[in-house]
Design a protein around this motif. Sequence first.
Motif, PDB file in Angstrom:
ATOM      1  N   ALA A 115       0.830  -1.205   0.000  1.00  0.00           N
ATOM      2  CA  ALA A 115       0.000   0.000   0.000  1.00  0.00           C
ATOM      3  C   ALA A 115       0.866   1.256   0.000  1.00  0.00           C
ATOM      4  CB  ALA A 115      -0.925  -0.006   1.215  1.00  0.00           C
ATOM      5  N   GLN A 116       1.957   1.226   0.787  1.00  0.00           N
ATOM      6  CA  GLN A 116       2.853   2.379   0.798  1.00  0.00           C
ATOM      7  C   GLN A 116       3.487   2.586  -0.572  1.00  0.00           C
ATOM      8  OE1 GLN A 116       5.550   1.548   3.993  1.00  0.00           O
ATOM      9  NE2 GLN A 116       4.094   2.157   5.604  1.00  0.00           N
ATOM     10  N   GLY A 117       3.901   1.450  -1.209  1.00  0.00           N
ATOM     11  CA  GLY A 117       4.466   1.567  -2.551  1.00  0.00           C
ATOM     12  C   GLY A 117       3.456   2.108  -3.544  1.00  0.00           C
ATOM     13  N   LEU A 118       2.227   1.576  -3.472  1.00  0.00           N
ATOM     14  CA  LEU A 118       1.176   2.073  -4.366  1.00  0.00           C
ATOM     15  C   LEU A 118       0.856   3.535  -4.088  1.00  0.00           C
ATOM     16  CD1 LEU A 118      -1.243  -1.002  -4.336  1.00  0.00           C
ATOM     17  CD2 LEU A 118       0.266  -0.282  -6.194  1.00  0.00           C
ATOM     18  N   ARG A 119       0.872   3.901  -2.798  1.00  0.00           N
ATOM     19  CA  ARG A 119       0.603   5.294  -2.451  1.00  0.00           C
ATOM     20  C   ARG A 119       1.684   6.208  -3.002  1.00  0.00           C
ATOM     21  NH1 ARG A 119      -0.232   7.624   3.723  1.00  0.00           N
ATOM     22  NH2 ARG A 119      -0.640   9.807   3.122  1.00  0.00           N
ATOM     23  N   ALA A 120       2.964   5.756  -2.863  1.00  0.00           N
ATOM     24  CA  ALA A 120       4.055   6.569  -3.397  1.00  0.00           C
ATOM     25  C   ALA A 120       3.940   6.688  -4.916  1.00  0.00           C
ATOM     26  CB  ALA A 120       5.399   5.949  -3.008  1.00  0.00           C
ATOM     27  N   ASP A 125       2.440   9.729  -9.653  1.00  0.00           N
ATOM     28  CA  ASP A 125       1.579   9.906 -10.826  1.00  0.00           C
ATOM     29  C   ASP A 125       0.739  11.174 -10.693  1.00  0.00           C
ATOM     30  OD1 ASP A 125       2.588   7.578 -11.852  1.00  0.00           O
ATOM     31  OD2 ASP A 125       0.931   6.322 -11.125  1.00  0.00           O
ATOM     32  N   ALA A 126       0.236  11.420  -9.472  1.00  0.00           N
ATOM     33  CA  ALA A 126      -0.571  12.622  -9.262  1.00  0.00           C
ATOM     34  C   ALA A 126       0.266  13.881  -9.468  1.00  0.00           C
ATOM     35  CB  ALA A 126      -1.172  12.601  -7.855  1.00  0.00           C
ATOM     36  N   ASP A 127       1.516  13.859  -8.947  1.00  0.00           N
ATOM     37  CA  ASP A 127       2.390  15.022  -9.145  1.00  0.00           C
ATOM     38  C   ASP A 127       2.683  15.230 -10.629  1.00  0.00           C
ATOM     39  OD1 ASP A 127       2.413  15.345  -6.421  1.00  0.00           O
ATOM     40  OD2 ASP A 127       4.297  14.246  -6.123  1.00  0.00           O
ATOM     41  N   ALA A 128       2.975  14.108 -11.332  1.00  0.00           N
ATOM     42  CA  ALA A 128       3.247  14.230 -12.762  1.00  0.00           C
ATOM     43  C   ALA A 128       2.016  14.736 -13.507  1.00  0.00           C
ATOM     44  CB  ALA A 128       3.690  12.871 -13.325  1.00  0.00           C
ATOM     45  N   ALA A 129       0.843  14.196 -13.136  1.00  0.00           N
ATOM     46  CA  ALA A 129      -0.390  14.653 -13.783  1.00  0.00           C
ATOM     47  C   ALA A 129      -0.653  16.122 -13.483  1.00  0.00           C
ATOM     48  CB  ALA A 129      -1.566  13.790 -13.312  1.00  0.00           C
ATOM     49  N   ARG A 130      -0.390  16.540 -12.219  1.00  0.00           N
ATOM     50  CA  ARG A 130      -0.575  17.945 -11.862  1.00  0.00           C
ATOM     51  C   ARG A 130       0.377  18.837 -12.665  1.00  0.00           C
ATOM     52  NH1 ARG A 130       0.625  17.398  -7.104  1.00  0.00           N
ATOM     53  NH2 ARG A 130      -1.450  16.861  -6.312  1.00  0.00           N
ATOM     54  N   GLN A 131       1.648  18.357 -12.826  1.00  0.00           N
ATOM     55  CA  GLN A 131       2.610  19.135 -13.605  1.00  0.00           C
ATOM     56  C   GLN A 131       2.178  19.226 -15.065  1.00  0.00           C
ATOM     57  OE1 GLN A 131       5.194  20.800 -12.345  1.00  0.00           O
ATOM     58  NE2 GLN A 131       5.543  21.664 -14.378  1.00  0.00           N
ATOM     59  N   ARG A 132       1.704  18.064 -15.614  1.00  0.00           N
ATOM     60  CA  ARG A 132       1.228  18.091 -17.003  1.00  0.00           C
ATOM     61  C   ARG A 132       0.022  19.013 -17.144  1.00  0.00           C
ATOM     62  NH1 ARG A 132       2.342  12.501 -16.573  1.00  0.00           N
ATOM     63  NH2 ARG A 132       0.133  12.049 -16.211  1.00  0.00           N
ATOM     64  N   LEU A 133      -0.847  18.983 -16.132  1.00  0.00           N
ATOM     65  CA  LEU A 133      -2.015  19.855 -16.177  1.00  0.00           C
ATOM     66  C   LEU A 133      -1.607  21.323 -16.125  1.00  0.00           C
ATOM     67  CD1 LEU A 133      -5.085  20.092 -16.183  1.00  0.00           C
ATOM     68  CD2 LEU A 133      -5.040  19.937 -13.688  1.00  0.00           C
ATOM     69  N   GLU A 134      -0.634  21.635 -15.258  1.00  0.00           N
ATOM     70  CA  GLU A 134      -0.155  23.015 -15.193  1.00  0.00           C
ATOM     71  C   GLU A 134       0.493  23.427 -16.509  1.00  0.00           C
ATOM     72  OE1 GLU A 134       2.412  23.110 -11.852  1.00  0.00           O
ATOM     73  OE2 GLU A 134       0.790  23.046 -10.348  1.00  0.00           O
ATOM     74  N   ASP A 135       1.317  22.502 -17.082  1.00  0.00           N
ATOM     75  CA  ASP A 135       1.939  22.811 -18.376  1.00  0.00           C
ATOM     76  C   ASP A 135       0.878  23.012 -19.455  1.00  0.00           C
ATOM     77  OD1 ASP A 135       4.365  22.550 -17.116  1.00  0.00           O
ATOM     78  OD2 ASP A 135       4.695  20.473 -17.781  1.00  0.00           O
ATOM     79  N   ALA A 136      -0.132  22.128 -19.454  1.00  0.00           N
ATOM     80  CA  ALA A 136      -1.198  22.258 -20.446  1.00  0.00           C
ATOM     81  C   ALA A 136      -1.967  23.558 -20.247  1.00  0.00           C
ATOM     82  CB  ALA A 136      -2.149  21.057 -20.356  1.00  0.00           C
TER      83      ALA A 136
END
Length: 226
Positions: A115-120, A125-136
């Motif tokens: 669970a910790q690995g999946l959470r990390a 993934d959430a950080d990358a998605a947030r960065q992609r969203l900000e870039d977009a």
Amino acid sequence: MPVLPEEITARSLRRRWRGYDRGQVDELLDRIGVDYGGAIERLAVVADECAQARAEREEAERRHDALNEAARQAAEQIRADAVADAAGIRQRAERAAEQIIAQVEEAAATCTRQAQGLRAAAQADADAARQRLEDADRRARELEDAARDRWDAVRAETEARFERLQATERRVADRVRQVESALNGLRSQVALLDQVHQAEQVLAAVRADTHVTGWGSEEPTNGHQR
């Protein structure tokens, strides 16, 4: 002392004057003696049956007591065996429970690590998605600004072209009016030329007629020479 059946049947009663009929009385006594004897025999049979039943009951009570004692001893033995079995079962259950608890704890630890690995991974993934969203979003704003600037430039150019087109239309309209005026003048000149040409044709015809009739040798009267 109880009366015996034979005493009833062998009983001899004294005679009295005007008493009961002797034959009927003897017959009744005989019947009573027989019934009384049968009753005594039945009582004896019943007494024997009661004695036998009493003996059987006593035997049954002894057997019942023996069975109760055997059952009590068997119950005590079963209880002792059950206690021993329960102790063994409890020990085995405790060992099995300890093993199950250890397995559950190990599985829980494994699940926690997973669970910790999946959470990390999910956080990454959430950080990358947030960065992609900000870039977009930034790219969309840039494209929107560029589109707005392009639209302003196109609109300004279109307005300038429209103004130039209106000026051209005005110049063309002025030129058309000038051409129409010139055409009107040319039409007037053409009409005048047609009239002159017609007049020349008439004059030529008149001259031809004059030459034929001999008028051509006369001098003009207006003082002009040809």
